[in-house]
Write an enzyme that holds these catalytic residues in place. Structure first.
Site, mmCIF file in Angstrom:
data_model
loop_
_atom_site.group_PDB
_atom_site.id
_atom_site.type_symbol
_atom_site.label_atom_id
_atom_site.label_comp_id
_atom_site.label_asym_id
_atom_site.label_seq_id
_atom_site.Cartn_x
_atom_site.Cartn_y
_atom_site.Cartn_z
ATOM 1 N N ARG A 46 99.773 -0.807 -76.579
ATOM 2 C CA ARG A 46 98.920 0.171 -75.886
ATOM 3 C C ARG A 46 98.698 1.394 -76.773
ATOM 4 N NH1 ARG A 46 101.188 3.434 -72.483
ATOM 5 N NH2 ARG A 46 102.416 1.849 -71.427
ATOM 6 N N TYR A 98 72.372 6.371 -68.126
ATOM 7 C CA TYR A 98 72.849 5.036 -67.754
ATOM 8 C C TYR A 98 73.416 5.087 -66.326
ATOM 9 C CZ TYR A 98 75.724 0.859 -67.646
ATOM 10 O OH TYR A 98 76.304 -0.328 -67.283
ATOM 11 N N ASP A 170 76.132 9.543 -76.124
ATOM 12 C CA ASP A 170 76.202 8.095 -75.911
ATOM 13 C C ASP A 170 75.185 7.474 -76.874
ATOM 14 O OD1 ASP A 170 75.783 5.482 -75.039
ATOM 15 O OD2 ASP A 170 76.002 5.969 -72.915
ATOM 16 N N LYS A 195 77.155 -3.774 -76.276
ATOM 17 C CA LYS A 195 75.749 -3.907 -76.585
ATOM 18 C C LYS A 195 75.559 -4.190 -78.082
ATOM 19 C CE LYS A 195 75.684 -2.802 -72.258
ATOM 20 N NZ LYS A 195 75.524 -1.437 -71.784
HETATM 21 C C1 LIG Z 1 76.185 -0.510 -70.900
HETATM 22 C C2 LIG Z 1 76.142 0.943 -71.116
HETATM 23 C C3 LIG Z 1 77.238 1.756 -70.784
HETATM 24 C C4 LIG Z 1 78.485 1.220 -70.115
HETATM 25 O O1 LIG Z 1 79.194 0.352 -70.945
HETATM 26 P P1 LIG Z 1 80.084 -0.896 -70.441
HETATM 27 O O2 LIG Z 1 80.530 -1.515 -71.702
HETATM 28 O O3 LIG Z 1 79.198 -1.757 -69.610
HETATM 29 O O4 LIG Z 1 81.200 -0.313 -69.621
HETATM 30 C C5 LIG Z 1 77.137 3.105 -71.068
HETATM 31 N N1 LIG Z 1 76.022 3.636 -71.624
HETATM 32 C C6 LIG Z 1 74.959 2.879 -71.941
HETATM 33 C C7 LIG Z 1 73.761 3.534 -72.568
HETATM 34 C C8 LIG Z 1 74.975 1.518 -71.700
HETATM 35 O O5 LIG Z 1 73.894 0.780 -71.998
#
Ligand SMILES: *Cc1c(COP(=O)(O)O)cnc(C)c1O
Length: 379
Positions: A46, A98, A170, A195
């Site tokens: 962890r 998001y 982000d 992604k």
């Molecule tokens: C998918 C996404 C998230 C969340 O991520 P997860 O891996 O699904 O928890 C946050 N911000 C954006 C822009 C995303 O496309």
């Protein structure tokens, strides 16, 4: 080191014992100690695991940060950032966010007395009236999801400079191939590594990259103390994905550009949201901030009818109707009914997430096949 080299070699070395070119998947929870407290640098997975560490080092390299951290999901990474804050603190977030981030902010963290302001930041100065001595964090996405609005990261950084306010971006949609927010004045970069970083739709993962070692240490303490780490198998998958990130994003961007232009000229299409189109009022910023323009496109129908968008999505064959984005395969999504359903209908209307809006994640297939697929779905 330049970007194409960094994704393969950045902060990465061969495994020390055997020279294995790839980092082994260290499936272990714990590590033997010679004498109490005398260990190899690893105690318990962890806190740190060598496979996750290799990924975290690569993340720091590609985002030009001091420290990378890998989480069990993108949302777990955001959760870690919010835990830097204290009750009473205020956060300013871009409004076209998001859906899951919006849900976490409003449904989980407001009850711990964090106060969120959501604001359109196409004009960065909109931030100024919201700043007070309680403001501790600014949260950006650019391009935003799903309307592809841009925020001038450097401008926002300048506006909060000298204040005790962290700037987090982000960077999921853009990826560090396209923009590196830490170089533009941000303190923290966040990714849903599910992604583009993972890139193959086979893993859920998240990442944070801190600009300074001090901030990296604070975030690591929260990660360690609350436990949202990424496992070794998944760490390996994301690390493997990163090696082809530059090549993939180049192709995503080529396909995205061609499909955006095709859509713009289609008689059934009303608005197309893509950064590099002459119709984008933020074209100048897009060219300044972004190296290429990625594979994400949203569009609406001339008819304005929800049924038309649903029928279109049902008819697609090469594009898969699914949530998520950023994988090698093309995906299509209906934000109002799928990814952004957690945002109240009035709020969606206010933002422009209409019921006929379709979002495409253009993959790396042959663009002729993708366009032919869209064409037959329109017909
Ligand atoms: C998918 C996404 C998230 C969340 O991520 P997860 O891996 O699904 O928890 C946050 N911000 C954006 C822009 C995303 O496309």
């Amino acid at each position: 080191m330049k970007f194409n080299t960094k994704v393969i070699h950045g902060n990465q070395s061969h495994e020390k014992v055997t020279g294995s070119v790839n980092v082994p998947v260290f499936l272990t929870s714990t590590f033997a100690q010679k004498s109490p407290g005398e260990h190899s640098g690893y105690e318990y997975s962890r806190a740190a695991n060598p496979t996750r560490q290799a990924l975290e080092d690569a993340l720091a390299s590609i985002e030009n940060g001091a420290r990378g951290l890998a989480f069990g999901s993108g949302l777990a990474a955001i959760d870690c950032v919010l835990k830097l804050l204290n009750p009473g603190d205020e956060i300013i977030a871009v409004d076209d966010l998001y859906g899951g981030s919006y849900r976490m902010f409003t449904r989980l963290f407001e009850k711990y007395q964090l106060k969120f302001h959501f604001v359109n930041l196409e004009n960065p100065e909109n931030i100024l009236p919201l700043i007070n001595e309680k403001t501790k964090l600014v949260w950006l996405e650019t391009p935003t999801n799903p309307l592809m609005k841009l925020v001038d990261i450097q401008k926002v950084a300048e506006l909060i400079k000298g204040k005790d306010i962290l700037l987090a971006v982000d960077n999921t949609f853009a990826t560090p191939y396209i923009q590196t927010p830490l170089d533009l004045g941000a303190d923290i970069v966040m990714h849903s590594a599910t992604k583009y970083l993972g890139g193959h739709s086979d893993v859920i993962a998240g990442a944070l990259i801190a600009k300074t070692p001090e901030l990296g240490e604070k975030l690591h303490f929260i990660q360690f103390a609350s436990g949202g780490i990424l496992g070794p198998h998944d760490s390996y998958l994301v690390l493997r994905g990163i090696k082809t990130l530059a090549l993939r994003v180049q192709r995503h961007s080529e396909n995205g550009q061609k499909i955006a232009e095709y859509l713009q000229n289609h008689p059934k299409v009303d608005k197309v949201f893509y950064p590099n189109l002459a119709s984008n009022p933020q074209l100048e910023l897009a060219k300044k901030q972004m190296k290429t323009f990625g594979g994400m496109i949203s569009f609406t129908f001339k008819s304005g009818k929800k049924e038309d968008s649903i029928q279109f999505l049902e008819k697609l064959k090469v594009f898969t109707l699914a949530e998520s984005l950023g994988g090698v395969e093309s995906l299509a999504n209906h934000p109002a009914l799928m990814t952004h359903a957690s945002i109240p209908a009035e709020k969606r209307a206010e933002l422009g997430i209409t019921d006929d809006l379709v979002r495409l994640s253009c993959g790396i297939e042959d663009v002729e096949d993708l366009i032919a697929d869209i064409e037959q779905a329109f017909n």
